[in-house]
Design an enzyme around this catalytic site. Structure first.
Site, PDB file in Angstrom:
ATOM      1  N   LYS A  25      51.747  40.621  47.320  1.00  0.00           N
ATOM      2  CA  LYS A  25      51.002  40.536  46.040  1.00  0.00           C
ATOM      3  C   LYS A  25      51.383  41.655  45.078  1.00  0.00           C
ATOM      4  O   LYS A  25      51.412  41.458  43.874  1.00  0.00           O
ATOM      5  CB  LYS A  25      49.492  40.571  46.270  1.00  0.00           C
ATOM      6  CG  LYS A  25      48.976  41.790  47.028  1.00  0.00           C
ATOM      7  CD  LYS A  25      48.275  41.380  48.292  1.00  0.00           C
ATOM      8  CE  LYS A  25      48.203  42.524  49.274  1.00  0.00           C
ATOM      9  NZ  LYS A  25      48.104  42.097  50.659  1.00  0.00           N
ATOM     10  N   GLU A  73      51.862  31.680  48.814  1.00  0.00           N
ATOM     11  CA  GLU A  73      50.496  31.356  49.246  1.00  0.00           C
ATOM     12  C   GLU A  73      49.847  32.494  50.015  1.00  0.00           C
ATOM     13  O   GLU A  73      48.643  32.742  49.874  1.00  0.00           O
ATOM     14  CB  GLU A  73      50.532  30.081  50.101  1.00  0.00           C
ATOM     15  CG  GLU A  73      49.196  29.487  50.441  1.00  0.00           C
ATOM     16  CD  GLU A  73      48.423  29.049  49.200  1.00  0.00           C
ATOM     17  OE1 GLU A  73      47.553  29.846  48.769  1.00  0.00           O
ATOM     18  OE2 GLU A  73      48.666  27.957  48.669  1.00  0.00           O
ATOM     19  N   GLY A  92      44.975  35.126  51.990  1.00  0.00           N
ATOM     20  CA  GLY A  92      45.520  34.736  53.293  1.00  0.00           C
ATOM     21  C   GLY A  92      45.573  33.249  53.553  1.00  0.00           C
ATOM     22  O   GLY A  92      46.378  32.529  52.958  1.00  0.00           O
ATOM     23  N   ILE A 150      43.463  30.855  52.808  1.00  0.00           N
ATOM     24  CA  ILE A 150      42.867  29.924  51.839  1.00  0.00           C
ATOM     25  C   ILE A 150      43.965  29.452  50.891  1.00  0.00           C
ATOM     26  O   ILE A 150      44.572  30.274  50.208  1.00  0.00           O
ATOM     27  CB  ILE A 150      41.752  30.603  51.009  1.00  0.00           C
ATOM     28  CG1 ILE A 150      40.688  31.217  51.930  1.00  0.00           C
ATOM     29  CG2 ILE A 150      41.122  29.619  50.030  1.00  0.00           C
ATOM     30  CD1 ILE A 150      39.625  32.021  51.173  1.00  0.00           C
ATOM     31  N   GLU A 206      42.994  50.828  56.608  1.00  0.00           N
ATOM     32  CA  GLU A 206      44.099  51.756  56.824  1.00  0.00           C
ATOM     33  C   GLU A 206      43.556  53.171  57.014  1.00  0.00           C
ATOM     34  O   GLU A 206      42.424  53.474  56.640  1.00  0.00           O
ATOM     35  CB  GLU A 206      45.003  51.780  55.576  1.00  0.00           C
ATOM     36  CG  GLU A 206      45.483  50.441  55.107  1.00  0.00           C
ATOM     37  CD  GLU A 206      46.657  49.907  55.918  1.00  0.00           C
ATOM     38  OE1 GLU A 206      47.384  50.729  56.507  1.00  0.00           O
ATOM     39  OE2 GLU A 206      46.821  48.677  55.993  1.00  0.00           O
ATOM     40  N   LYS A 211      45.617  40.814  43.507  1.00  0.00           N
ATOM     41  CA  LYS A 211      45.413  39.392  43.784  1.00  0.00           C
ATOM     42  C   LYS A 211      44.802  38.695  42.575  1.00  0.00           C
ATOM     43  O   LYS A 211      45.188  37.573  42.221  1.00  0.00           O
ATOM     44  CB  LYS A 211      44.528  39.231  45.020  1.00  0.00           C
ATOM     45  CG  LYS A 211      45.209  39.743  46.289  1.00  0.00           C
ATOM     46  CD  LYS A 211      44.214  39.916  47.421  1.00  0.00           C
ATOM     47  CE  LYS A 211      44.898  40.400  48.696  1.00  0.00           C
ATOM     48  NZ  LYS A 211      43.906  40.842  49.709  1.00  0.00           N
ATOM     49  N   GLY A 246      44.977  39.076  58.483  1.00  0.00           N
ATOM     50  CA  GLY A 246      45.278  38.931  59.906  1.00  0.00           C
ATOM     51  C   GLY A 246      46.593  38.204  60.068  1.00  0.00           C
ATOM     52  O   GLY A 246      46.986  37.401  59.203  1.00  0.00           O
TER      53      GLY A 246
END
Lengths: 439, 439
Positions: free
Chosen positions: A107, A131, A136, A138, A192, A207, A304
């Site tokens: 992104k 995508e 992720g 969706i 993180e 995003k 994930g």
């Protein structure tokens, strides 16, 4: 593409490894769906010998992702390196110049260089699929690009960062402080070691920039986004929101206004009964409001390895189902050279109710002084509640006051807050959370 | 398709008229997105002179939709006639045989003839798009077909009928009886004069049949679906569900079990905090559970002229963006001649908790007799509550007993209910609503 897909993957972190593993597991299903042979032929990563629990023996190895990108071994390049510039940028550009279709989950790269790369892809008749870059698993990119052809979008908003939503959900459900929940998120690998990029709202902004371009057919402009993170959301805010029948969520919102397009990322109080309020933990959600459909709402796994890899694989399948020589659908829904520049909606023009939490001196006249400042600025109050001093305040001469305003503008509200601050009643910075009722 | 799209529309009811109107309004936007000229050239409907608030002067008129379907005037045929056979079936078949791409909103047609028509379309290299047939404006067909390429679906379920969801929502929010809410729905045009098809669950079953095929790669088999409508849901059930932290929704559910695929349509009690419980009024929702993504949840406008027309237009745009001679993506995700037959999961094998409402004689020993029958069948009870007699019961010697069971099988439960009925304690048929916790 009818000819076999020869795929090269650069970047073998969590997502890259998951793509390789799933590709092997699902090969038969993919071939059945795409009716075209497809295989990974080459990979590149920083460290060849790192333990990844996948067998790389059958793939050609490249130390340099840029070499892989331009190599004749492949005809599809998967960029999972990350980063807005450097190697990722150069590799994607080289791949497109060499005539390779590209799939990326990056992104930051697209938020900074999306229009340029889309123009390059379109001029070459290539696909640039992303995508996995937003929300992720969706499929919001495909929906905005392909399913809303006849519609006009008026607003798009969502929970786009799982780390922030996990922290806010934990604060609410476990009644723990922001710091404790952040620590838990780090222990679980949801945040993180340096969590700033997520919790300060920058990841959400990247995003949102992409969703805005797809939703409104405009160029990508990260600089136009107002960004505020969740670092200063306290347990008192969460509890008070709950008493008011609301939850606090970090949303990215892009909306068409009379003066242009408004894009903002900040904590928002949404009604507990709304669909977006039910989105818990690391789950993401996106709502799209259009003239024809009203609100289309989507929620699902936002991050994930598996969810992101699933989106990458769907992008690859779309390439496999496409056709040689075919003029592909534009990267951002309309040709990149027709994406429109747009006016940033007037700053502080946002109107709505506000939640204001003030830590004030406990002395006579404070309430009257606060309400006078609000009245002077024509801000009408829905409620004013005194709460026990926040847990971090031990001075018994302080108290917490929560004001809920009716609809007003942000400029007006800031003026009132400045006056209140100058009156010398506050013992801490005022907390302001926007309340939005469209959810 | 690179050559201009010449579209013929058969059926000018609410949806057909909306497609024509929107096409004119959005023509410029569509051409920009598809980069290909597209226009409606011909239409057909039963009555030429009916008032539709659209100007049909520039279109060629056909009295007979089958003649339009095969006509050389068009290369894309839009079927909005409705009905599982007759004119709609013959016209779609003729259109495909004549080499026209087809878009349809007709779930009944596809639930009955989908595999045959898909095979025909695929053998001719044509598209047969049907996004509008399921859940109106929610792009669930495209998502199942294109976005979940690498995933394995384990369950798909949803609120697929707006009429039923409107009635259930009204009963809950307005505390009105089923009959009153049905009447309101009819007055508002949300329910037909003969509402049986919707409220008895058949419409939901048609849509579920299509989702099942896409989700599991299986042939379409309407006969395998267990169907139960909402006609006998009473206000007592709604209120008791609320006390238990649940809402009652009519869901269509398809799930892969050890013994095959289970498909059912019936009222289900879902936790109020679940996403699907928030779906109110005529809104639809679909949840898809896969190995890679966990649950992907979608909600949005399920019906109405604009939402359905929007899906039709997106399907047309997909055709416009495709390519002549291109081997198109299969209609049901995998080639129709490879759709697998499947075993219907063992009947009454569904396991879960149950809500049982009984109207019983108010006499000594009734409670003990009920609980004995449950215990004999190894059904453990989560709670047993006596409620005031239902509003329709005036005999003071009756009372309402609500049993909530822990997980058990439907076969076991039915055995216990048969025994209870034979004991002669019931003064009305037992009400049984399945409780599902995965939502």
């Amino acid at each position: 593409m009818s000819e076999a897909l020869r795929i090269g993957i650069a970047g073998l972190g969590t997502v890259g490894s998951a793509v390789v593993r799933l590709f092997v597991e699902k090969a038969e299903m993919l071939i059945r769906q795409c009716r075209c042979p497809l295989q990974i032929v080459a990979v590149s990563a920083r460290h060849r010998r790192r333990e990844r629990n996948i067998n790389l023996d059958s793939f050609i190895w490249y130390d340099n992702p840029e070499e892989l990108a331009a190599s004749a071994d492949i005809n599809v390049f998967i960029e999972l390196i990350g980063g807005e510039s450097g190697s990722a940028y150069r590799a994607v550009k080289l791949a497109l110049e060499a005539g390779r279709h590209v799939v990326t989950a990056n992104k930051a790269l697209l938020a900074h260089h999306g229009v340029e790369l889309a123009q390059l892809a379109e001029s070459k008749g290539l696909l640039l699929n992303f995508e996995a870059a937003v929300a992720g698993g969706i499929p919001v990119i495909k929906i905005l690009r392909e399913s809303l052809s006849g519609s006009k979008t008026s607003r798009v908003y969502g929970i786009l960062n799982g780390t922030c939503n996990y922290i806010l959900t934990q604060m609410e459900e476990k009644e723990l402080s922001f710091q404790e929940c952040l620590k838990n998120a780090q222990d679980l690998g949801y945040a993180e070691a340096d969590p700033s990029f997520d919790i300060e709202g920058n990841d959400t902004a990247h995003k949102l920039a992409l969703l805005t371009s797809l939703a409104f057919g405009t160029v990508i402009s990260l600089d136009n986004i107002y960004v505020e993170g969740i670092r200063n959301i306290s347990l008192v805010d969460i509890r008070t929101a709950d008493e008011l029948g609301c939850r606090i969520k970090l949303l990215g919102v892009a909306v068409k206004t009379n003066t242009g397009i408004e894009q903002r990322v900040h904590p928002i109080m949404v009604p507990t009964s709304s669909a977006i309020a039910q989105v818990k933990g690391v789950t993401n959600a996106v709502a799209i409001e259009t003239d024809l459909l009203g609100e289309l709402f989507l929620s699902g796994a936002g991050a994930g390895g598996n969810a992101t890899a699933s989106a990458v694989i769907a992008d690859i399948a779309d390439i496999a189902k496409s056709h040689p020589g075919f003029q592909h659908g534009p990267v951002f829904g309309i040709p990149a050279n027709t994406l429109k520049p747009y006016t940033k909606s007037k700053t502080r023009a946002h109107t709505g109710g506000y939640f204001i939490r003030l830590s004030v001196q406990d002395r006579i006249g404070t309430f009257s002084s606060l309400t006078k400042r609000m009245a002077e600025n024509d801000i009408s109050l829905e409620s004013i509640v005194q709460r026990p001093a926040a847990e971090t305040q031990t001075m018994h001469e302080s108290k917490t006051v929560v004001l809920i305003t009716h609809q007003t503008t942000e400029a007006t509200l800031r003026k009132a807050l400045t006056a209140i601050t100058q009156d010398g009643n506050l013992i801490d910075k005022a907390q302001m959370i926007r309340i939005e009722r469209y959810c």
